[in-house]
Design a protein around this motif. Structure first.
Motif, PDB file in Angstrom:
ATOM      1  N   HIS A 203       0.830  -1.204   0.000  1.00  9.33           N
ATOM      2  CA  HIS A 203       0.000   0.000   0.000  1.00  9.33           C
ATOM      3  C   HIS A 203       0.871   1.262   0.000  1.00  9.33           C
ATOM      4  N   SER A 204       1.910   1.290   0.823  1.00 12.65           N
ATOM      5  CA  SER A 204       2.783   2.466   0.884  1.00 12.65           C
ATOM      6  C   SER A 204       3.385   2.774  -0.478  1.00 12.65           C
ATOM      7  N   HIS A 205       3.907   1.761  -1.144  1.00 16.05           N
ATOM      8  CA  HIS A 205       4.552   1.987  -2.435  1.00 16.05           C
ATOM      9  C   HIS A 205       3.545   2.286  -3.540  1.00 16.05           C
ATOM     10  N   ALA A 206       2.290   1.957  -3.306  1.00  9.60           N
ATOM     11  CA  ALA A 206       1.250   2.312  -4.277  1.00  9.60           C
ATOM     12  C   ALA A 206       0.874   3.789  -4.172  1.00  9.60           C
ATOM     13  N   ILE A 207       0.824   4.325  -2.944  1.00  4.74           N
ATOM     14  CA  ILE A 207       0.336   5.695  -2.769  1.00  4.74           C
ATOM     15  C   ILE A 207       1.431   6.745  -2.885  1.00  4.74           C
ATOM     16  N   LEU A 208       2.661   6.405  -2.527  1.00  3.21           N
ATOM     17  CA  LEU A 208       3.692   7.444  -2.449  1.00  3.21           C
ATOM     18  C   LEU A 208       4.035   8.081  -3.800  1.00  3.21           C
ATOM     19  N   PRO A 209       4.143   7.336  -4.898  1.00  2.00           N
ATOM     20  CA  PRO A 209       4.466   8.002  -6.159  1.00  2.00           C
ATOM     21  C   PRO A 209       3.390   8.983  -6.636  1.00  2.00           C
ATOM     22  N   GLN A 210       2.135   8.779  -6.170  1.00  2.00           N
ATOM     23  CA  GLN A 210       1.028   9.647  -6.585  1.00  2.00           C
ATOM     24  C   GLN A 210       0.662  10.702  -5.539  1.00  2.00           C
ATOM     25  N   LEU A 211       1.452  10.795  -4.468  1.00  2.00           N
ATOM     26  CA  LEU A 211       1.082  11.682  -3.367  1.00  2.00           C
ATOM     27  C   LEU A 211       0.982  13.134  -3.813  1.00  2.00           C
ATOM     28  N   SER A 212       1.842  13.544  -4.727  1.00  3.16           N
ATOM     29  CA  SER A 212       1.841  14.940  -5.164  1.00  3.16           C
ATOM     30  C   SER A 212       0.634  15.282  -6.033  1.00  3.16           C
ATOM     31  N   GLU A 213      -0.119  14.275  -6.459  1.00  4.51           N
ATOM     32  CA  GLU A 213      -1.313  14.544  -7.263  1.00  4.51           C
ATOM     33  C   GLU A 213      -2.469  15.045  -6.408  1.00  4.51           C
TER      34      GLU A 213
END
Length: 226
Positions: free
Chosen positions: A138-148
């Motif tokens: 879950h962490s690696h799924a959300i972190l790349p898109q956090l700035s969106e």
């Protein structure tokens, strides 16, 4: 590569106010301070807080708290760090935690998060007492898109592998299992399987027996207030 050398290579730490969220007994707080940062260590576990207060250098401030309610003033930190701690924040509380991080970080400040992957020889052994496949994924799924969805800009991303050396399986158990009551509760039932997994996974490197944990660092710049 290790956490603090990588962070220092992209963000000079000397003189910066930095908070280590989920600091445990303060291993990385100590390393941040050694690079010249003015460090606050925040940890939820009362025993770890007591240990850190007794053993860390006096210039590191240690506070008991959680990511969802940081005991810090608004816009007080140049840098917020989470080393292997985001996946311990319940998924339903993570948005609140990010809002708190944005509250306490100065404009143009930084957020540095490192999370382990759900693979690697360390994971293959530890999963017998604590399987974190879901929360790490879950962490690696959300972190790349956090700035969106948050006022953050991803400035750097790096995958690297940590290496931990152990004298034996018993040494591994002492360092990794016996420090955690939840893991110790499970350990007697899986000890034989875990020992076999350790012996199968451990590698020889420079005369040491090592396990490896791949991870990824995500380094964000705060673009504005929450």
């Amino acid at each position: 590569m290790a956490h603090i050398p990588y962070l220092q290579s992209i963000y000079p730490l000397a003189g910066e106010s930095a908070v280590d969220i989920g600091a445990g007994e303060g291993t990385f707080s100590r390393q941040l301070a050694a690079e010249g940062a003015k460090v606050t260590a925040i940890e939820i576990d009362a025993d770890k807080v007591a240990w850190a207060r007794a053993h860390l250098p006096a210039d590191i401030t240690v506070k008991r708290g959680v990511a969802e309610k940081l005991p810090l003033p608004d816009a007080s930190q140049d840098l917020c760090c989470m080393f292997f701690s985001l996946h311990h924040v319940p998924k339903e509380a993570q948005d609140t935690a990010f809002a708190e991080i944005l509250r306490v970080t100065k404009p143009a400040g930084r957020l540095h998060i490192v999370e382990p992957f759900a693979y690697g020889t360390m994971f293959d052994v530890v999963r017998f007492v604590e399987d974190e496949t879901e929360v790490r994924t879950h962490s690696h799924a959300i972190l790349p898109q956090l700035s969106e969805r948050l006022p953050l800009r991803l400035r750097a991303h790096e995958d690297y592998t940590l290496t931990r050396a152990f004298d034996s399986f018993d040494d591994f158990a002492e360092q990794i299992i016996r420090i955690d009551p939840a893991r110790m509760e499970v350990f007697p039932d899986v000890a034989d399987e875990m020992r076999a997994a350790y012996e199968n996974a451990v590698e020889e490197e420079a005369g040491q027996r090592v396990l490896r944990q791949p991870c990824a660092a995500y380094h964000f710049e705060v673009m504005g207030s929450a």
